[in-house]
Design an enzyme around this catalytic site. Sequence first.
Site, PDB file in Angstrom:
ATOM      1  N   HIS A  54      15.078  18.749 -10.493  1.00 59.33           N
ATOM      2  CA  HIS A  54      13.781  18.339 -11.064  1.00 59.33           C
ATOM      3  C   HIS A  54      13.485  16.857 -10.779  1.00 59.33           C
ATOM      4  CE1 HIS A  54      13.999  22.035 -13.586  1.00 59.33           C
ATOM      5  NE2 HIS A  54      15.279  21.717 -13.626  1.00 59.33           N
ATOM      6  N   SER A  76       1.665  -2.993   6.608  1.00 53.57           N
ATOM      7  CA  SER A  76       0.326  -2.843   6.033  1.00 53.57           C
ATOM      8  C   SER A  76      -0.587  -3.877   6.674  1.00 53.57           C
ATOM      9  CB  SER A  76       0.419  -3.066   4.525  1.00 53.57           C
ATOM     10  OG  SER A  76      -0.808  -3.548   4.034  1.00 53.57           O
TER      11      SER A  76
END
Length: 463
Positions: free
Chosen positions: A161, A282
Amino acid sequence: MANKKNKKILSSSINKKSSSLMDDFNSSINIDQRLIEEDLAVTKSHVDALHKLGTLSIKEKNKIHKGLSSIQKDYLDGKIIFSKKNEDIHMNIEYFLHQKIGDTALKIHTGRSRNDQVATDTRLWIMKSSKILQNEIKQLMISILGQAKYHKETIIPGFTHLQIAQPILLAHHLMAYLEMFRRDLDYFSFSIKGSDENVLGSAALAGSNYSLDTHLLNKKLNFTKSKNNSMDGVSDRDFCMYFLHASSMTAIHLSKLSAELVLWSSNLFGMFNVHEEYSTGSSIMPQKRNPDSLELIRSKSNIIRTKAMEFSNIISGIPLTYFKDFQEDKKIIFECFDELKICLNVMSEVIKKSHFNEDKGVQLCNSYFATATDLADYLVIEKKIPFRQSYKIIADIVHYAQNHNKNLSNLNLNEFQLFESTIDKKIYHYVDVKNSLNRKKTPMSTNPKNISKQIKKYDLYLK
Ligand code: ARG
């Protein structure tokens, strides 16, 4: 050379009055020119069978072979200009052959149809391409195995999970992917086996009026058998589905791996650094490196999975036998192949060159109580406390540690004994992350001895 009258026979016999709009719409040459090698081989074998029957003389057979080889050479030299008027690769080749060797070319289509021709070409292409993809998968497996060997001792948290669950070896985690990709190799072998049926002799649908030697046809083209049923022969595209299903499975595994590595490369996980050759900066934030390679693999893999659905939409609900619908099939398998091949290639390079952080895993295991299960087992094994009870005691201890901002290794013995008076200092042995690995007993476990064995097994397998 082709005489004028016969030149016309060839170019006008099929698409007599089609408009140029229709020529454009109907033609597949821009796509199926990729089958040129297969189509030339298929025609050569057919010509051999015609010769064996006495339908073509030895002189004619040799002339045709020479012409076809010269078309192949022109193609490799970039000298071929395909025409949409000639619709597809089969008609283009027939046209070029006529130009090269004259009217002998008018005999090659005796006793066959484009229906069995295209099905056979496509089968050959699927077998070839499945092998290429198998090789790409192996290269990726070699990259993964390389990292597994290097990280034989690196500990990371295993997740369920996406919650930190138990300590494991990074090699164990990586080798789970080797299991997936090994199954993919088997799946592509299935795709090869399912394609290995020669359709030649089926002609348009009912079989050929010429007793073509199917053994000869199979031998020349490396098929192990012919189709049993000519109608199935020209309409069967199941083998493409096998290929697309195998590709889908590989894509699912790639998508899983890329999604995982994207997460691991996030600052929040800090477990993986994508090599700078495979990450990008970026345009505005100077501090960032983005795992673009992996994100693209993820999206492309998800597109690859849709190819099986696209394809089944074409073949489903089609009565026997051949329909032009099938012409659209090749675009799908070619796209699938190209995208999967580059994704496998890029993933292999990313894995080979990037860096898995060696210290972060133990830190995470300690901070997030990854050995809590071991502690519950300490109470079962050393103190004979039933598991459900010991689970509860350790859950309370974890809760206490969280509230006091501590982890399991810096709780003192008195604190442990607040919850169970019989706890002794041996518990610290069970707190230790490394000991947790050694405690695993089953053959599929993360126990380092077992992982070393599995590494050796894969070493042999990939040799
Ligand atoms: N270009 C066609 C295809 O790819 C070849 C078979 C054409 N057969 C026919 N009956 N029109 O399917």
